[in-house]
Every structure is written in structure tokens, then in C-alpha cells.
Scaffold this active site. Structure first.
Site, PDB file in Angstrom:
ATOM      1  CD  GLU A 255       0.106   0.128  -2.944  1.00 23.74           C
ATOM      2  OE1 GLU A 255      -1.110  -0.165  -2.998  1.00 23.74           O
ATOM      3  OE2 GLU A 255       0.566   0.970  -2.169  1.00 23.74           O
TER       4      GLU A 255
ATOM      5  NE  ARG B 129      -3.606   6.558  -3.038  1.00 24.50           N
ATOM      6  CZ  ARG B 129      -4.352   6.102  -2.049  1.00 24.50           C
ATOM      7  NH1 ARG B 129      -3.766   5.680  -0.937  1.00 24.50           N
ATOM      8  NH2 ARG B 129      -5.659   6.067  -2.148  1.00 24.50           N
TER       9      ARG B 129
ATOM     10  CG  HIS C 115      -2.391   0.274   0.488  1.00 20.72           C
ATOM     11  ND1 HIS C 115      -2.301   0.886  -0.734  1.00 20.72           N
ATOM     12  CD2 HIS C 115      -3.086   1.142   1.276  1.00 20.72           C
ATOM     13  CE1 HIS C 115      -2.905   2.059  -0.704  1.00 20.72           C
ATOM     14  NE2 HIS C 115      -3.386   2.233   0.513  1.00 20.72           N
TER      15      HIS C 115
END
Length: 297
Positions: free
Chosen positions: A245, A216, A263
Site C-alpha cells: 500500500e 492485512r 484500506h
């Protein structure tokens, strides 16, 4: 009557189709009769939302992240949380190794150079024999370690407790960084790990060290990482996740010793299909009163 389901985030077309065959779906304004919430690991579920959904029974996550969920509020209401563990482990571990090699062997930078007509490029670095540190030795961390073993370097890890594995346990992250050439982040997000990779940890990783994050973005103090990269206090970074993000700082995007991915750890056709099937299996099992295969906790 089919159960009412709230889609808290966008989901893949394949998953949405599977859900629409079984349930009534809502996106913007979930009714009080909502029985389940479905969304990606980045979704937020707080007490205010739960108060609006008195009949909610289960939160089905299309992923493994759950740091945006108010666990205390969920537990107080007896609501279940299900994730898609295991089916994405191998893909995320593959992505981690790919990012490491792309940094050390300058894969992305050399590709850009070639496309601009340049043949002469700086030397990369040997991957074999590097000391590999892994922060977080759950399913993904162990899969990364197994992939790293053939490179022949020592493998170290930091976790909440020592595991029954052949790799060397290091009790704290700062020491792990100091003893590693490549530091992989594979720990969960949340307040416990927020900002654990700070300027001090990056300085311990050192000028020859590479950071790879497939966990993360919240684990890393992004400003400190940018400063360490700009001043070459670390050698490079491979990043699949970010603090905000989908916004990625320009400073990271312009550096040739940083490899970026949007991601994509679990983003394979096979992985996403298996994740979608497990989300549906978790919901079907719950509503049938059976054991939920991906139940958290």
C-alpha cells in the site's frame, strides 16, 4: 512540561489536534526524550529506532495492526503497546459484508457500465444461502459472522483454537477454503500469517468462490491471487488491503470481478473519532499511572 511525542505516521487532523493540546509533537527527528510513539497500524518500530529513544514508555497505535513492530525489542525494554480495539470492529465488519455483496451482485461493475450508458449487464449471483468461511475469529471475525447469519448459509471458521460459538470450527485454512463459497480474511498480520492464502488455498476456494480481505495484504500472495482471478480459478475478490500500500497492481484495477477499497475498513466519521479519542485516552491513562484501556497483551 508536556511529554515529547513522535508521530511515526500521518494521523487524522482531529487526533493531531487532541495530541497537540497535551503534548509536544515531533515528526521527522524524535528527540531522545520522546516518551511515546503514535502512528497508524502500518508504522514500523524496530530496535534501531528504540535505541535512539531511551525514555520511550508507550507505543499508541491508531488502529489494531501491529505487525510492523519488533515485539521482542519492545518487550525487552518494558515498553507498552496500546491499540484502538473494539471501536473499529463494527465498521470493518460492515466493510467486509459490503465488499462481498459488491462482488457477488456486481455493484461496482454495474455502476461503471451504467455511467458508460450500458443497461444490459451480466447476471450477478445470489448472496443468500452461501457458505461463509472466516479466517480469524477475533472481534472482527465474530462481527462478520453475526452479520452473515441472516443470509441463511452455513458459517465456518478457522482460528488458533475452537471457540465457544455456534459456528462450525475447521482446523486448517485449506479445508476452510474448500468448504466455503465466500472466504473472509480477518486474522492478524505478521510472520505467522504471511502468505497463508497461496495458490493452493485459492484453488481450494474454487471457481465459484469469492475472497474478501479486510485484514492485512500480507496474508495473501498477491501474484497468486492475480493469477487465480485472471484465469477465473476463483470467481472474484473484494479487497480493502494490499501487499504494498498504497500501490495496487494494475492487474487488480482492471478486472471487473474485483472490488477495491483504499484500506477504508475503519474509515467512518464515527469510527475515526472514537479511535482518536481512544489513542488519547490510552496515553492519558498511561502517564497518569492508571489502567490503559487499549493495552495490548
Amino acid at each position: 512540561m508536556p511529554h515529547d511525542i513522535f508521530l511515526a505516521t500521518a494521523v487524522s487532523p482531529a487526533l493531531e489536534l487532541l495530541l497537540a493540546e497535551r503534548f509536544t509533537l515531533y515528526r521527522d527527528a524524535p528527540p531522545p526524550t520522546t516518551k511515546a510513539i503514535v502512528g497508524g497500524g502500518q508504522m514500523t518500530v524496530d530496535a534501531a529506532l528504540l535505541d535512539r529513544l531511551p525514555e520511550l514508555e508507550i507505543i499508541a497505535i491508531h488502529g489494531v495492526g501491529h505487525d510492523g513492530i519488533d515485539h521482542d525489542a519492545v518487550a525487552a525494554r518494558g515498553i507498552r503497546i496500546a491499540i484502538t480495539a473494539d471501536v473499529l470492529t463494527e465498521d470493518v465488519a460492515d466493510q467486509a459484508i459490503a465488499l462481498w455483496l459488491a462482488v457477488d451482485r456486481r455493484i461496482a461493475a454495474n455502476d461503471r457500465a451504467m455511467r458508460m450508458g450500458n443497461w444490459t449487464v451480466p447476471l450477478g449471483r445470489r448472496a443468500s444461502g452461501r457458505r461463509i468461511g472466516i479466517f480469524g475469529l477475533g472481534r472482527i471475525g465474530q462481527a462478520i459472522a453475526k452479520r452473515a447469519e441472516p443470509f441463511g448459509g452455513e458459517i465456518l471458521y478457522t482460528a488458533r483454537s475452537e471457540k465457544a460459538v455456534a459456528w462450525r470450527f475447521v482446523p486448517d485454512l485449506a479445508t476452510l477454503a474448500a468448504e466455503s463459497d465466500v472466504l473472509f480474511l480477518a486474522a492478524p498480520g505478521g510472520e505467522e500469517t504471511r502468505g497463508v492464502v497461496d495458490a493452493g488455498v485459492l484453488d481450494r476456494l474454487g471457481a465459484d468462490g469469492v475472497l474478501v480481505n479486510v485484514a492485512r495484504g500480507s496474508l495473501v500472495e498477491e501474484d497468486a491471487l492475480i493469477a487465480a482471478l485472471e484465469s477465473h480459478r476463483i470467481a472474484g475478490a473484494g479487497l480493502d488491503v494490499f501487499a504494498d500500500e498504497p500501490d495496487v497492481p494494475y492487474a487488480l484495477r482492471r478486472m471487473n470481478h474485483v472490488v477495491l477499497a483504499p484500506h477504508q475498513g475503519s474509515a467512518t466519521r464515527e469510527g475515526r473519532a472514537a479511535m482518536a479519542e481512544l489513542v488519547v485516552a490510552n496515553l492519558d491513562a498511561h502517564f497518569a499511572g492508571l489502567a490503559v484501556p487499549g493495552l495490548l497483551g
